[in-house]
Design a protein around this motif. Structure first.
Motif, mmCIF file in Angstrom:
data_model
loop_
_atom_site.group_PDB
_atom_site.id
_atom_site.type_symbol
_atom_site.label_atom_id
_atom_site.label_comp_id
_atom_site.label_asym_id
_atom_site.label_seq_id
_atom_site.Cartn_x
_atom_site.Cartn_y
_atom_site.Cartn_z
ATOM 1 N N HIS A 67 73.691 40.898 17.596
ATOM 2 C CA HIS A 67 72.877 41.434 16.496
ATOM 3 C C HIS A 67 72.642 40.457 15.352
ATOM 4 O O HIS A 67 72.016 40.819 14.354
ATOM 5 N N LYS B 201 74.344 47.736 12.800
ATOM 6 C CA LYS B 201 74.341 46.505 13.604
ATOM 7 C C LYS B 201 75.415 45.541 13.103
ATOM 8 O O LYS B 201 76.087 44.875 13.895
ATOM 9 N N GLU C 124 78.817 46.821 14.357
ATOM 10 C CA GLU C 124 78.961 46.533 15.787
ATOM 11 C C GLU C 124 79.259 45.054 16.005
ATOM 12 O O GLU C 124 80.119 44.690 16.818
ATOM 13 N N ALA C 125 78.556 44.204 15.289
ATOM 14 C CA ALA C 125 78.758 42.760 15.426
ATOM 15 C C ALA C 125 80.176 42.360 15.032
ATOM 16 O O ALA C 125 80.815 41.553 15.725
ATOM 17 N N ASP D 228 70.935 45.952 9.813
ATOM 18 C CA ASP D 228 71.414 47.084 9.016
ATOM 19 C C ASP D 228 72.929 47.178 9.129
ATOM 20 O O ASP D 228 73.558 46.397 9.853
ATOM 21 N N PHE E 97 71.928 40.525 9.392
ATOM 22 C CA PHE E 97 71.966 41.624 10.355
ATOM 23 C C PHE E 97 70.972 42.689 9.897
ATOM 24 O O PHE E 97 70.784 42.896 8.696
#
Length: 100
Positions: free
Chosen positions: A35, A67, A70-71, A64, A62
């Motif tokens: 991301h 994301k 998650e990254a 948002d 990134f």
């Protein structure tokens, strides 16, 4: 809203060795982060208030907060973080920002 992880680096004792590792080892690891939209490495060239406290600033973009989260949980980011702590733990300040 775009979220950025910003890394601020104080000047290391051996600038050339730091930059060699940073560009040839660390940033290729960072580039694998899921991301990650882009990463911009900025050299600090001065400060209007005297000697700047940092010599390098990297902005990692990134899309948002989801994301970004998650990254940050990814194995690729963990590998980049482990590398960072190995060569720059005492030099780096990390902040998370949202663009307005």
């Amino acid at each position: 809203m775009t979220v950025k992880l910003i890394a601020l680096y104080r000047k290391p004792d051996d600038v050339n060795a730091f930059l060699d590792h940073y560009h040839n080892v660390h940033m290729p690891l960072v580039a694998k982060t899921p991301h990650l939209m882009k990463a911009v490495v900025n050299s600090v060239i001065g400060s209007p208030m005297g000697e700047p406290p940092y010599f390098l600033m990297t902005e990692m973009y990134f899309a948002d907060a989801l994301k970004f989260d998650e990254a940050m949980k990814s194995p690729e980011n963990r590998a980049a973080g482990k590398d960072l702590m190995g060569f720059a733990k005492s030099l780096v300040t990390l902040i998370i920002v949202e663009e307005d």
